[in-house]
Write a protein that holds these residues in place. Structure first.
Motif, PDB file in Angstrom:
ATOM      1  N   ALA A  73      34.720  39.892  35.614  1.00  0.00           N
ATOM      2  CA  ALA A  73      35.402  39.771  34.525  1.00  0.00           C
ATOM      3  C   ALA A  73      36.145  41.078  34.112  1.00  0.00           C
ATOM      4  N   ILE A  74      35.538  42.181  34.429  1.00  0.00           N
ATOM      5  CA  ILE A  74      36.305  43.302  34.123  1.00  0.00           C
ATOM      6  C   ILE A  74      37.223  43.721  35.040  1.00  0.00           C
ATOM      7  N   LEU A  75      37.234  43.479  36.285  1.00  0.00           N
ATOM      8  CA  LEU A  75      38.394  43.537  37.241  1.00  0.00           C
ATOM      9  C   LEU A  75      38.312  42.362  38.057  1.00  0.00           C
ATOM     10  N   THR A  76      39.182  41.376  37.645  1.00  0.00           N
ATOM     11  CA  THR A  76      39.198  39.877  38.276  1.00  0.00           C
ATOM     12  C   THR A  76      39.933  39.848  39.788  1.00  0.00           C
ATOM     13  N   ILE A  77      39.171  40.472  40.711  1.00  0.00           N
ATOM     14  CA  ILE A  77      39.880  40.450  42.057  1.00  0.00           C
ATOM     15  C   ILE A  77      39.069  39.165  42.594  1.00  0.00           C
ATOM     16  N   PRO A  78      39.733  38.159  43.164  1.00  0.00           N
ATOM     17  CA  PRO A  78      39.123  37.075  43.514  1.00  0.00           C
ATOM     18  C   PRO A  78      37.801  37.032  44.401  1.00  0.00           C
ATOM     19  N   LEU A 113      42.446  31.384  49.518  1.00  0.00           N
ATOM     20  CA  LEU A 113      41.994  31.250  48.223  1.00  0.00           C
ATOM     21  C   LEU A 113      40.520  31.422  47.777  1.00  0.00           C
ATOM     22  N   HIS A 114      40.147  31.971  46.853  1.00  0.00           N
ATOM     23  CA  HIS A 114      38.616  32.128  46.448  1.00  0.00           C
ATOM     24  C   HIS A 114      38.335  30.940  45.438  1.00  0.00           C
ATOM     25  N   VAL A 115      37.520  29.928  45.686  1.00  0.00           N
ATOM     26  CA  VAL A 115      37.280  29.088  44.639  1.00  0.00           C
ATOM     27  C   VAL A 115      36.052  29.284  44.117  1.00  0.00           C
ATOM     28  N   ASP A 125      42.882  26.364  42.319  1.00  0.00           N
ATOM     29  CA  ASP A 125      41.853  25.284  42.366  1.00  0.00           C
ATOM     30  C   ASP A 125      41.538  24.570  40.957  1.00  0.00           C
ATOM     31  N   ARG A 126      41.296  23.395  40.957  1.00  0.00           N
ATOM     32  CA  ARG A 126      40.845  22.800  39.812  1.00  0.00           C
ATOM     33  C   ARG A 126      39.613  21.959  40.364  1.00  0.00           C
ATOM     34  N   ASN A 132      40.468  29.610  36.983  1.00  0.00           N
ATOM     35  CA  ASN A 132      41.003  29.263  38.646  1.00  0.00           C
ATOM     36  C   ASN A 132      40.993  30.576  39.461  1.00  0.00           C
ATOM     37  N   GLY A 133      40.760  30.325  40.704  1.00  0.00           N
ATOM     38  CA  GLY A 133      41.186  31.167  41.440  1.00  0.00           C
ATOM     39  C   GLY A 133      42.601  31.071  41.906  1.00  0.00           C
ATOM     40  N   TRP A 134      43.255  32.084  42.158  1.00  0.00           N
ATOM     41  CA  TRP A 134      44.614  32.048  42.691  1.00  0.00           C
ATOM     42  C   TRP A 134      45.228  32.686  43.899  1.00  0.00           C
TER      43      TRP A 134
END
Ligand code: SAM
Length: 491
Positions: free
Chosen positions: A21-26, A256-258, A223-224, A237-239
């Protein structure tokens, strides 16, 4: 977003997956950050910030620092390498518990939970340095400004604050209607998914429309998730950005990381393209790639308790991370209003390609600026923006003063750059003070002049009245004289 909701959301993040949550690297989602690697990013960022200050010729006392929105203490721990003591403060209790668990030196680092819209838990003038990185963007501008004022209050005179605020959402030009067509193909098999952890998928994306997708349209794969009955399961979502121009018929492979929902059962993973801040291709006539997935029973999360409810009450929902922006003009105005000296505003990409962000370097002046004193005296002034403009013009005309006002590294190395930056700062501060002094002087002189004019008018008026009175006395005297003579004759 009001404070209570902000607190609930960040608390949920802190419980579910705090480091991500702090560093949102997928690919670090789902408890996959290596703690040492995570903390090293904090040391790197703090070193960069301190170097930036040194490049500006600014020095700070290294006694006490405040890390606002400290999370689990990534930057607090790094600051402790440079300051005698550091306080970290955060709105989320879960983040503070994490920070306390990871605290290697409780004698010098203290972590505080604060659910208030101010920092009254800290005394006036108690810090030499305040840092707030990737924090203010998550709250509404009203709250941001309130905390900025508090940074100034808790800073000692001469102390510095360094924080970033995104300035706008960069939105690509909307693609024409016929461009919203894509073909998505899964490469290889869909990996096993588990609730709350990410899985990597590779997808071939083809532009099947008759129009190009320019890089500046910010198209990405995301992704959804939905239930088989069509109910969408919300979440972050991942993107994966395409990041380049794609002509009609062109193909690209993206990874992509889902992240599946945090509840088990039958789901459908929908892979689709999105034009950032504009819309999903699936909502404009394109067919997303739909893959049935059975999410197995939840296993305990690796880094905290697992939640099965998002804060909006939807089963399986992840908390949302909201973003707010504030223009440079608004931030500078609010800071100057609070009596700050804004030393520099530096563009820095801290929030991704579509959200340009600015670093603010702000000092609590040793001498309160004249504008503030005048305001205290009740003298209205709309001049701060004029001062700012004057300073900007001066920076542009720097060649006239014989040395370049640039902080880019020259051949002579950092010493020359620092010396120039220091000169530039000193010159700007002197000019700023001088212009405030002149302005205050002009205001006072203007006031005195109008008083003198008013007095002059009163004196002239009285002189006129005196002249008229004398004239009337003389005329009475003229009229009285024959009677006096007559009266004298009778005697
Ligand atoms: C993206 S994290 C950044 C954490 C830390 N600054 C870092 O860079 O490692 C944002 C943090 O800001 C905190 N936060 C959000 N609103 C806050 C507020 N009003 N007061 C204090 N902390 C807040 C969140 O709880 C979260 O820990």
């Amino acid at each position: 977003m009001e404070l209570e909701r902000l607190q609930q959301q960040w608390n949920a993040f802190g419980e579910q997956d705090p480091l991500w949550a702090i560093l949102t690297i997928p690919d670090r989602r789902g408890g996959r950050w290596d703690l040492e690697e995570f903390l090293a990013t904090g040391r790197e960022e703090v070193d960069e910030v301190l170097q930036e200050l040194a490049d500006h010729g600014l020095s700070i006392k290294r006694q006490r620092a405040l890390d606002f929105g400290c999370g689990v203490g990534r930057l607090t721990q790094a600051l402790a390498g440079h300051f005698d003591s550091v306080d970290g403060v955060d709105v989320a209790e879960s983040m503070i518990s994490g920070a306390q668990r990871l605290n290697p030196d409780p004698g010098r680092m203290r972590f505080h939970h604060n659910g208030a819209a101010d920092l009254r838990m800290f005394d006036d003038e108690s810090f030499d340095f305040v840092l707030a990185l990737i924090v203010l963007q998550h709250m509404e501008p009203g709250l941001m400004v309130g905390y900025m004022r508090e940074f100034l209050r808790v800073l000692r005179p001469g102390g510095l604050a360094f924080f970033n605020v995104p300035e706008s959402f960069r939105r690509g030009e909307e693609l024409p209607a016929q461009a919203w067509r894509a073909e998505l193909t899964l490469i290889g098999d869909l990996p096993q998914v588990a609730p709350g952890t990410s899985a990597k998928v590779s997808v071939k994306v083809r532009n099947t429309s008759s129009e190009p997708w320019p890089a500046s349209a910010y198209v990405h794969l995301a992704d959804r998730w939905r239930r088989p009955d069509g109910v969408t399961v919300d979440g972050t979502n991942g993107w994966a950005a395409i990041g380049k121009h794609m002509a009609p018929g062109e193909e690209v492979e993206l990874r992509l990381h889902v992240v599946p929902p945090t509840v088990s059962g039958d789901c459908v993973l929908m892979l689709d393209l999105v034009q950032d801040q504009i819309g999903w291709f699936g909502d404009r006539g394109s067919s997303p790639l739909e893959l049935p997935v059975v999410v197995p029973q939840s296993t305990p999360a690796t880094n905290g308790s697992s939640r099965t409810e998002g804060n909006d009450g939807e089963p399986g929902a992840a908390p949302t991370m909201e973003m707010y922006v504030m223009s440079r003009e608004e931030v500078v105005e609010a800071l100057e209003e609070a009596g700050a000296l804004v030393l520099d505003v530096v563009p820095k990409d801290r929030c991704g390609a579509t959200i340009p962000s600015l670093d603010y370097i702000v000092s609590r002046p040793v001498i309160a600026p004249y504008t503030r004193r005048l305001r205290r005296l009740g003298v209205a002034s709309d001049r701060p923006s004029q001062v700012r403009h004057a300073l900007e013009v001066m920076a542009d005309r720097a060649d006239l003063v014989g040395f370049p006002l640039s902080t880019s590294r020259g051949r002579l190395g950092r010493i020359t750059v620092s010396a120039r930056a220091a000169l530039r700062r000193a010159m700007l501060e002197v000019l700023h003070r001088q212009s405030e002094f002149n302005r205050a002087g002009t205001d006072v002189i203007g006031g005195l002049e109008s008083q003198v004019r008013a007095l002059q008018a009163t004196v002239n008026d009285q002189a006129d009245q005196l002249a008229k009175a004398e004239e009337r006395i003389r005329s009475f005297e003229r009229r009285l004289r024959p009677d006096d003579r007559a009266a004298g004759g009778e005697e």
